[in-house]
Write a protein that holds these residues in place. Structure first.
Motif, PDB file in Angstrom:
ATOM      1  N   ALA A  37       0.833  -1.208   0.000  1.00 43.41           N
ATOM      2  CA  ALA A  37       0.000   0.000   0.000  1.00 43.41           C
ATOM      3  C   ALA A  37       0.868   1.258   0.000  1.00 43.41           C
ATOM      4  CB  ALA A  37      -0.941  -0.003   1.200  1.00 43.41           C
ATOM      5  N   VAL A  41       0.920   4.175  -2.811  1.00 43.81           N
ATOM      6  CA  VAL A  41       0.701   5.581  -2.471  1.00 43.81           C
ATOM      7  C   VAL A  41       1.864   6.423  -2.996  1.00 43.81           C
ATOM      8  CG1 VAL A  41       0.611   7.220  -0.542  1.00 43.81           C
ATOM      9  CG2 VAL A  41      -0.815   5.168  -0.512  1.00 43.81           C
ATOM     10  N   TRP A  63      -5.094   4.056  -6.116  1.00 38.03           N
ATOM     11  CA  TRP A  63      -5.673   4.449  -4.822  1.00 38.03           C
ATOM     12  C   TRP A  63      -6.628   3.372  -4.310  1.00 38.03           C
ATOM     13  CZ3 TRP A  63      -2.971   7.682  -2.385  1.00 38.03           C
ATOM     14  CH2 TRP A  63      -2.407   8.794  -2.990  1.00 38.03           C
ATOM     15  N   LEU A  64      -7.414   2.800  -5.210  1.00 33.96           N
ATOM     16  CA  LEU A  64      -8.352   1.748  -4.809  1.00 33.96           C
ATOM     17  C   LEU A  64      -7.612   0.536  -4.259  1.00 33.96           C
ATOM     18  CD1 LEU A  64     -11.238   0.524  -4.734  1.00 33.96           C
ATOM     19  CD2 LEU A  64     -10.788  -0.317  -7.048  1.00 33.96           C
ATOM     20  N   ALA A  67      -6.107   1.274  -0.856  1.00 36.98           N
ATOM     21  CA  ALA A  67      -7.134   1.272   0.193  1.00 36.98           C
ATOM     22  C   ALA A  67      -7.551  -0.155   0.547  1.00 36.98           C
ATOM     23  CB  ALA A  67      -8.350   2.084  -0.253  1.00 36.98           C
ATOM     24  N   VAL A  70      -4.813  -1.772   2.688  1.00 31.33           N
ATOM     25  CA  VAL A  70      -4.857  -1.300   4.080  1.00 31.33           C
ATOM     26  C   VAL A  70      -6.035  -1.932   4.819  1.00 31.33           C
ATOM     27  CG1 VAL A  70      -5.230   0.739   5.539  1.00 31.33           C
ATOM     28  CG2 VAL A  70      -3.615   0.838   3.638  1.00 31.33           C
ATOM     29  N   ALA A  71      -7.197  -2.019   4.174  1.00 28.56           N
ATOM     30  CA  ALA A  71      -8.377  -2.607   4.815  1.00 28.56           C
ATOM     31  C   ALA A  71      -8.152  -4.090   5.126  1.00 28.56           C
ATOM     32  CB  ALA A  71      -9.605  -2.426   3.926  1.00 28.56           C
TER      33      ALA A  71
END
Length: 176
Positions: A37, A41, A63-64, A67, A70-71
């Motif tokens: 991630a 970024v 970006w998707l 994210a 990270v989730a």
């Protein structure tokens, strides 16, 4: 030696080490996802985009994926710390049977794909990636793995080029 009387059976779960890391192998995957991630970024922030780009521009997918990484990392971390002691012992016992060779081969395929994408191009690099990962995970029909990888890479190439209007790296094929 064991303190148990002779002849008494023990289970793998009872013989499993009880350290802090025992049964929490998913924390390694969570850490790798966070690193991925952060790389995404950084790539998005340093990408040279012509025009505004917008939400669905060249940076949108990055970006998707960042994210989602990270989730998933957060979910794995929370799950690792909520896992009861008994489940952790069983997971630690099962981890002894992990096929580290297959995991490292699949990871090597991902690294090779990343390193060679610009040079080889999407179609060749993705074909080799699929073939290497499928073989590492146990399918020994290498020619079949490469054929399926070529078909999948070709379909993705057509979708990105024809439908989305985005060019994937051509690599060697561009030089012919």
């Amino acid at each position: 030696m064991s303190d148990r009387p002779t002849g008494e059976q023990t289970t793998d779960a009872e013989e499993t080490p009880r350290g802090w890391w025992a049964g929490r192998g998913e924390l390694v995957v969570a850490a790798l996802l966070i690193v991925l991630a952060l790389a995404l970024v950084y790539g998005n922030l340093t990408m040279n985009v012509v025009g505004e780009g917008g939400l669905l521009g060249p940076q949108g997918f990055g970006w998707l994926v960042a994210a989602v990484c990270v989730a998933v990392a957060a979910t794995l971390t929370v799950g690792a710390f909520r896992k009861p002691e008994d489940e952790r012992r069983v997971a630690a016992a099962e981890a002894k049977d992990t096929n580290w060779g297959a995991m490292l081969s699949a990871f090597a395929g991902l690294l090779a794909f990343t390193a060679l994408l610009e040079f080889l191009g999407w179609l060749i690099a993705a074909t080799l990636l699929f073939g290497m990962v499928a073989t590492a995970l146990g399918n020994r029909r290498v020619a079949w793995n490469l054929l399926v990888g070529f078909i999948l890479a070709g379909v993705i190439q057509i979708v990105f080029g024809g439908v989305l209007g985005l060019a994937l790296p051509a690599g060697l094929l561009d030089r012919w």
